[in-house]
Design a protein around this motif. Structure first.
Motif, PDB file in Angstrom:
ATOM      1  N   MET B  12      -6.792 -10.373   3.126  1.00  0.00           N
ATOM      2  CA  MET B  12      -6.708 -10.494   4.576  1.00  0.00           C
ATOM      3  C   MET B  12      -5.331 -10.039   5.017  1.00  0.00           C
ATOM      4  N   ALA B  13      -5.262  -9.154   5.981  1.00  0.00           N
ATOM      5  CA  ALA B  13      -4.018  -8.653   6.546  1.00  0.00           C
ATOM      6  C   ALA B  13      -3.048  -8.252   5.444  1.00  0.00           C
ATOM      7  N   LYS B  14      -3.527  -7.431   4.522  1.00  0.00           N
ATOM      8  CA  LYS B  14      -2.697  -6.990   3.403  1.00  0.00           C
ATOM      9  C   LYS B  14      -1.550  -6.135   3.941  1.00  0.00           C
ATOM     10  N   PRO B  15      -0.315  -6.467   3.597  1.00  0.00           N
ATOM     11  CA  PRO B  15       0.799  -5.677   4.133  1.00  0.00           C
ATOM     12  C   PRO B  15       0.699  -4.233   3.685  1.00  0.00           C
ATOM     13  N   ALA B  16       1.101  -3.337   4.570  1.00  0.00           N
ATOM     14  CA  ALA B  16       1.024  -1.912   4.257  1.00  0.00           C
ATOM     15  C   ALA B  16       2.088  -1.531   3.242  1.00  0.00           C
ATOM     16  N   ASP B  17       1.841  -0.407   2.529  1.00  0.00           N
ATOM     17  CA  ASP B  17       2.874   0.120   1.650  1.00  0.00           C
ATOM     18  C   ASP B  17       3.971   0.726   2.500  1.00  0.00           C
ATOM     19  N   VAL B  18       5.134   0.892   1.883  1.00  0.00           N
ATOM     20  CA  VAL B  18       6.249   1.488   2.623  1.00  0.00           C
ATOM     21  C   VAL B  18       5.910   2.952   2.903  1.00  0.00           C
ATOM     22  N   PRO B  19       5.897   3.382   4.180  1.00  0.00           N
ATOM     23  CA  PRO B  19       5.567   4.777   4.452  1.00  0.00           C
ATOM     24  C   PRO B  19       6.568   5.700   3.755  1.00  0.00           C
ATOM     25  N   TYR B  20       6.057   6.824   3.281  1.00  0.00           N
ATOM     26  CA  TYR B  20       6.888   7.738   2.517  1.00  0.00           C
ATOM     27  C   TYR B  20       8.112   8.177   3.317  1.00  0.00           C
ATOM     28  N   GLY B  21       9.274   8.074   2.723  1.00  0.00           N
ATOM     29  CA  GLY B  21      10.467   8.583   3.399  1.00  0.00           C
ATOM     30  C   GLY B  21      11.188   7.539   4.230  1.00  0.00           C
ATOM     31  N   THR B  22      10.503   6.482   4.634  1.00  0.00           N
ATOM     32  CA  THR B  22      11.178   5.506   5.495  1.00  0.00           C
ATOM     33  C   THR B  22      12.089   4.591   4.695  1.00  0.00           C
ATOM     34  N   LEU B  23      11.797   4.450   3.373  1.00  0.00           N
ATOM     35  CA  LEU B  23      12.636   3.564   2.560  1.00  0.00           C
ATOM     36  C   LEU B  23      14.077   4.063   2.568  1.00  0.00           C
ATOM     37  N   ASP B  24      14.257   5.384   2.428  1.00  0.00           N
ATOM     38  CA  ASP B  24      15.596   5.960   2.441  1.00  0.00           C
ATOM     39  C   ASP B  24      16.330   5.567   3.712  1.00  0.00           C
ATOM     40  N   LEU B  25      15.611   5.684   4.806  1.00  0.00           N
ATOM     41  CA  LEU B  25      16.204   5.404   6.113  1.00  0.00           C
ATOM     42  C   LEU B  25      16.612   3.919   6.209  1.00  0.00           C
ATOM     43  N   MET B  26      15.703   3.057   5.700  1.00  0.00           N
ATOM     44  CA  MET B  26      15.996   1.617   5.759  1.00  0.00           C
ATOM     45  C   MET B  26      17.211   1.288   4.899  1.00  0.00           C
ATOM     46  N   VAL B  27      17.294   1.922   3.712  1.00  0.00           N
ATOM     47  CA  VAL B  27      18.433   1.656   2.824  1.00  0.00           C
ATOM     48  C   VAL B  27      19.734   2.066   3.509  1.00  0.00           C
ATOM     49  N   LEU B  28      19.744   3.255   4.092  1.00  0.00           N
ATOM     50  CA  LEU B  28      20.967   3.761   4.728  1.00  0.00           C
ATOM     51  C   LEU B  28      21.374   2.830   5.876  1.00  0.00           C
ATOM     52  N   ARG B  29      20.392   2.455   6.701  1.00  0.00           N
ATOM     53  CA  ARG B  29      20.669   1.601   7.862  1.00  0.00           C
ATOM     54  C   ARG B  29      21.265   0.276   7.395  1.00  0.00           C
ATOM     55  N   THR B  30      20.626  -0.333   6.382  1.00  0.00           N
ATOM     56  CA  THR B  30      21.084  -1.625   5.891  1.00  0.00           C
ATOM     57  C   THR B  30      22.516  -1.521   5.348  1.00  0.00           C
ATOM     58  N   LEU B  31      22.767  -0.447   4.597  1.00  0.00           N
ATOM     59  CA  LEU B  31      24.107  -0.282   4.011  1.00  0.00           C
ATOM     60  C   LEU B  31      25.144  -0.076   5.114  1.00  0.00           C
ATOM     61  N   LYS B  32      24.743   0.611   6.197  1.00  0.00           N
ATOM     62  CA  LYS B  32      25.689   0.862   7.283  1.00  0.00           C
ATOM     63  C   LYS B  32      26.021  -0.462   7.998  1.00  0.00           C
ATOM     64  N   THR B  33      24.981  -1.284   8.206  1.00  0.00           N
ATOM     65  CA  THR B  33      25.191  -2.546   8.917  1.00  0.00           C
ATOM     66  C   THR B  33      25.924  -3.569   8.052  1.00  0.00           C
ATOM     67  N   MET B  34      25.495  -3.698   6.773  1.00  0.00           N
ATOM     68  CA  MET B  34      25.963  -4.804   5.934  1.00  0.00           C
ATOM     69  C   MET B  34      27.182  -4.451   5.083  1.00  0.00           C
ATOM     70  N   GLY B  35      27.543  -3.187   4.991  1.00  0.00           N
ATOM     71  CA  GLY B  35      28.607  -2.805   4.073  1.00  0.00           C
ATOM     72  C   GLY B  35      28.067  -2.789   2.657  1.00  0.00           C
ATOM     73  N   PRO B  36      28.946  -2.649   1.621  1.00  0.00           N
ATOM     74  CA  PRO B  36      28.490  -2.504   0.229  1.00  0.00           C
ATOM     75  C   PRO B  36      27.594  -3.663  -0.203  1.00  0.00           C
ATOM     76  N   LEU B  37      26.478  -3.288  -0.873  1.00  0.00           N
ATOM     77  CA  LEU B  37      25.529  -4.280  -1.369  1.00  0.00           C
ATOM     78  C   LEU B  37      25.059  -3.882  -2.767  1.00  0.00           C
ATOM     79  N   HIS B  38      24.671  -4.880  -3.590  1.00  0.00           N
ATOM     80  CA  HIS B  38      24.020  -4.513  -4.861  1.00  0.00           C
ATOM     81  C   HIS B  38      22.521  -4.373  -4.622  1.00  0.00           C
TER      82      HIS B  38
END
Lengths: 902, 122
Positions: B12-38
């Motif tokens: 029921m309401a199975k979460p979607a897979d990460v759309p192709y290419g958006t993961l890169d964008l999310m990683v960059l955004r997160t790193l820009k907002t949060m600074g260095p992360l492991h």
């Protein structure tokens, strides 16, 4: 960036995955820390962390793909893995390699052949050359060669060609020990080698002076191969060789493997146009008028179009030149139209010919050999499927551990690709041996040297690789997909081994059905051609070959004059007739089923020609019909008196010609004549002849189904071309007589130009047409046999598998009291079902294939009852044996053992 | 003995897979907002934001990080985490920031285009 990735592939190999491992370990620890902080036990925390991270294997694999050049790297890894794998199963690998090698070998042999005929590029600029042809547009089939003056007119007055060459082919006599050998030479204009655009290997080309008709300067250009046979002797150029009992000086050596404007025909010597008149034998001399005469049309012409001129433009300009020539040189220009066409790669003809014959041959042969490859692939698919089933556990484990399906399929495909490539390599060797064998069997009987390179060239290697890759895909894909179909729990639980086979007609059974169907087709084709070859072996033109000996002589090759030739032939015939054991001996000008046929138009005086094939024109001496054993139906044979100069013109015709020209009359005493050619003065040959006899009809060529019309005239008085003495022996052995005849001929003259001295049976065996029929028969029979063998292996493989799968069932049946006979019967019945389905599908296809091939078959119907019953019978028997062996092995197991198995 | 297959319960309401290419964008955004992360921190952060909408397999972040690093959009160094674990820390580069800005704009345009299209359809 690419460099970084390549470096990632080959560079610092300090644990390529160590860093990622460490990172992932850190990841898990950090996650576990957090779970512990929320109150989980350390074990639970670690488990939860692992679950969150997902499949480590898949991550590592994706990471690796991202790091290296993914395809190349995984491929290299897969190949290494595959090699390791096959080293552990050498028997299986060897069988697969052998099957691929046979399949590819057959195909690469066929392709080498097709390549030589149709694809291999012509030497130098020969591919740019077009042929020039001359015909009368108002008459069908009126193409003819060119006279030398005609060639000069066109060369000097046309503005469409860059290099216009003239050439023709001749047979000359070369000494070989104490006999004379006929050699195939090309007579070429001085610009020939320059036009083809390859530098001579040594020496010089012919000069303009040597070119002039009648110049008669005895020079020759030798083939590269003959120079090589002399160890590249530096003094080779300048040496003299004997051609038709005359010394010729070698002035040059042709380029290596030179075949001029053709793809296959490799003369052993080239001579200048200037020596044509003395070298050509009587047949081409046009009653003594030399090559300088406009009536002597003996030359073929080819040239390279000037840059920017298309064939259409060239033909338009040649049409206006034709009109000019008709006005300026009516003797050979009247009613002639000049046109250009592509030159045939394989034919020598003054009529433009497309290479459709070889193309059709290839179109027939390639799919047939492709059929063998198909069966081989089906077979291997089956073997791989069986093996894959055995590896199901390994694959299930990999799938369970998170290995991607695509990844595993790729790996399985790589495994089959490795086998296919090794098989293709071996196949190439087999293929080139096969071609070598064919060339070796063909060389001694061809009237001209052919150049078929048995070594694989780039095309052949590419084709074999393509076959290998195709077969890898064909035999790897289906099993790979099937084996990796996730059926995880089932396979992990019991590996599907003890499950009873629910569907007896699974994929594997259908693969066998296909194999049986295809092999039935190939066996039927093979059978039909083999029957044809057998029939052709024993065919004769219409008289008995047994006890008949053929002596072919060619006085022109020994440089005899016409008078000398006539005298020698007469003496030879007399001496042979006087030999004990000789019943009769007579000579003629062409041998039925030989490689050479001359025909002529013949009419009743004052009447129009009757439509139909031109009668074969043969000159015969007295006793000829008696010697070959052809019965006279009416009238008489020629007498010695008929051969004398000044005697009345007489002729003998055969039944088919009599039926055509005199349907309701008695031909004896009637008159016939050979009409003079247009623009040609009538000669003695064109005077009316009186028919003195009618003989039974014979076939002229092996491929003709029924007798064709023949016209026989007395051996001409001044004739010095080839003669064939037919000797009928009675009460003596053929071998003894061959020796005796040779001694008699040597007694006439110690350099008597014997070209052939063998039994008629032997002569027939060496016929070119027979070779083609036999080779086709042997090739197709071999393909059929191969297909049968492969199908039997396929059946055997499937049955072994079925028996191993049903061991437990068999055990139970045995325990319940079934005899091993019952069990074998049951398995045989199951097997017979597969075979019968295969035959039911294959039989109509086989008949269709037979119909399709019937154009190429020798006197065998596509519905030949023997072949159509034998092929399915043999196939069924082979399949039954292939079923029986594993079935019997299956019943040897003790019931207790079988039941204990799980 | 009929072999059974494991059927996944219909989700029921199975979460979607990460759309192709958006993961890169999310990683960059997160790193820009949060600074260095492991890697783990990055994965947790994206998971928190995407909870219920996207299912992220934490492992997939590593090939993405490698890809971004190969393209020079981020850089990495080994360091210590808050609780003293040795881990690899990722940081957005200047190029990465420029790339992020451009891609964000592109993404916004795409989104508005797709939503206009979908509204028009309904």
């Amino acid at each position: 960036m690419l460099l970084a990735r390549v470096a990632g592939l080959f560079g610092a190999r300090r644990h390529p995955d160590a860093e990622l491992d460490e990172e992932l370990r850190a990841h898990l620890e950090l996650a576990a820390d957090e779970h512990r902080a929320r109150g989980l036990s350390p074990e639970q925390a670690m488990l939860a962390a692992r679950r969150d991270l997902g499949s480590t294997i898949r991550t590592v694999e994706r990471y690796r793909e991202q790091r290296g050049l993914p395809l190349v790297e995984t491929f290299v890894r897969d190949v290494r893995y595959a090699l390791r794998l096959w080293r552990r199963a050498p028997g299986f690998a060897a069988v697969v390699v052998a099957i691929v090698a046979l399949g590819v070998g057959v195909n690469s042999a066929m392709f080498t052949f097709v390549n030589a005929l149709l694809l291999r590029p012509l030497p130098g600029r020969a591919a740019e050359m077009v042929g020039l042809y001359s015909h009368n547009p108002k008459e069908p089939n009126s193409y003819r060669p060119f006279s030398y003056p005609n060639y000069l007119d066109i060369r000097d007055r046309s503005d469409v060609f860059d290099d216009l060459v003239a050439y023709t082919f001749l047979m000359v006599g070369r000494p070989a020990g104490d006999v004379l050998r006929r050699a195939f030479v090309q007579v070429v204009s001085a610009n020939y080698f320059g036009a083809v655009g390859l530098p001579l290997a040594a020496g010089r080309s012919f000069t303009r002076e040597e070119d002039r008709p009648g110049a008669d300067i005895p020079v020759a250009i030798a083939s590269y191969e003959s120079w090589r046979d002399e160890g590249f002797d530096p003094a080779f150029v300048g040496r003299t060789i004997r051609v038709n009992a005359r010394d010729f000086t070698i002035v040059g050596v042709a380029p290596k493997g030179f075949t001029g404007t053709s793809a296959l025909i490799a003369p052993e010597l080239w001579l200048p146009i200037g020596v044509f008149d003395t070298v050509a034998n009587d047949m081409f001399k046009n009653n003594g008028r030399g090559l300088g005469d406009r009536s002597n049309t003996a030359l073929m012409v080819a040239g390279r179009l000037k840059p920017g001129i298309s064939m259409t433009q060239a033909n338009a300009r040649l049409a206006s030149l034709s009109a000019d020539l008709a006005r300026d040189a009516p003797a050979d220009g009247q009613d002639r139209l000049l046109t250009v066409h592509p030159i045939s790669r394989v034919n020598i003809s003054s009529t433009p010919r497309a290479d459709t014959g070889p193309a059709v041959l290839s179109a027939v042969l390639m799919p047939l050999s492709g059929g063998v490859l198909l069966i081989a692939c089906l077979n291997i698919a089956n073997m791989l499927l069986a093996r894959g089933t055995a590896r199901k556990k390994e694959i299930a484990i990999r799938l369970a551990l998170g290995g991607g399906r695509a990844r595993i399929v790729r790996q399985l495909l790589t495994e089959s690709l490795v086998l296919a490539l090794v098989g293709a390599g071996v196949g190439l060797l087999i293929g080139s041996w096969t071609i070598q064998l064919l060339v070796t069997s063909l060389t001694p009987i061809m009237p001209m040297p052919l150049r078929i390179e048995p070594r694989p060239d780039v095309n052949v290697v590419l084709a074999a690789t393509a076959f290998a890759v195709l077969s890898a895909l064909a035999f790897g894909l289906a099993p790979a997909l099937k084996v990796t179909k996730p059926d995880l729990v089932d396979d992990l639980k019991d590996l599907g081994a003890s499950r009873l086979p629910g569907r007896r007609f699974g994929t594997r059974a259908w693969l066998v059905v296909c194999q049986i169907a295809v092999s039935l087709m190939l066996m039927t084709a093979g059978g039909l051609f083999a029957r044809g070859a057998l029939r052709a072996n024993h065919a004769d033109p219409g008289y008995r070959y047994d006890g008949l000996i053929l002596v072919s002589i060619d006085p022109s090759l020994a440089g005899y004059s016409a008078a000398q030739s006539r005298e020698r032939l007469r003496t030879a015939l007399e001496r042979i007739r006087a030999l004990p054991g000789v019943a009769a001996a007579g000579a003629n000008s062409q041998v039925p089923f030989g490689n050479f046929h001359l025909s002529t138009l013949v009419v009743r005086p004052g009447q129009k020609p009757v439509a139909g094939r031109e009668p074969t024109y043969t000159t015969v001496t007295a006793d000829y019909f008696k010697a070959v054993g052809l019965p006279l139906i009416r009238g008489r044979e020629f007498s010695r008196a008929d051969e004398l100069a000044g005697s009345p013109h007489v002729a003998i015709i055969d039944e088919p010609l009599a039926r055509r020209l005199f349907p309701d009359e008695d031909p004896i005493g009637q008159q016939l004549m050979i009409p003079a050619r247009t623009n040609q003065r009538p000669t003695a040959e064109n005077e009316p002849m009186t028919i003195v006899g009618v003989v039974q009809g014979i076939r002229e060529e092996l491929l003709e189904a029924r007798p064709v019309p023949h016209l026989y005239v007395p051996a001409a008085t001044g004739y010095d071309a080839a003669s064939h003495i037919h000797v009928r022996i009675a009460g003596a052995s053929e071998t003894d007589m061959l020796g005796a005849i040779r001694r008699e001929l040597r007694a006439v003259d110690d350099r008597f130009p014997i070209v052939e001295l063998r039994t008629m049976r032997d002569f027939h065996d060496r016929g070119l047409t027979l070779w083609v029929i036999r080779t086709a028969g042997r090739t197709l029979t071999a393909l059929g046999g191969l297909a049968l063998l492969l199908a039997a292996i396929g059946v055997y493989g499937v049955k072994s598998y079925v028996v191993s799968q049903r061991t437990r069932e068999i055990g139970i049946r045995l325990a319940l009291g079934a005899s091993s006979r019952d069990i074998i019967g049951m398995l045989l019945r199951d097997g017979a079902r597969i075979t019968l389905v295969g035959i039911a599908i294959g039989f109509p296809l086989a008949v269709l294939l037979g119909r399709f091939l019937s154009v190429a078959m020798f006197e065998v119907s596509a519905f030949d009852p023997v072949v159509l019953t034998m092929a399915p019978l043999v196939l069924t028997t082979a399949a039954a044996i292939a079923t029986y062996v594993p079935a019997r092995r299956g019943t040897r197991i003790s019931p207790i053992e079988a039941l204990r198995m799980d | 003995m009929e072999g059974g297959r494991v059927l996944l319960p219909v989700n029921m309401a199975k979460p979607a897979d990460v759309p192709y290419g958006t993961l890169d964008l999310m990683v960059l955004r997160t790193l820009k907002t949060m600074g260095p992360l492991h890697g783990y921190g990055l994965a947790r952060r994206i998971e928190q934001i995407a909870r219920g909408i996207l299912s992220l397999n934490q492992g997939t972040i590593y090939p993405a990080l490698l890809r971004l690093e190969q393209q020079g959009l981020i850089k990495s160094r080994w360091g210590s985490s808050d609780n003293n674990r040795r881990a690899k820390f990722y940081e957005i580069t200047r190029t990465g920031e420029r790339h992020l800005a451009a891609e964000s704009k592109h993404w916004a345009r795409m989104v508005s285009m797709v939503s206009r299209l979908l509204e028009g359809e309904s």
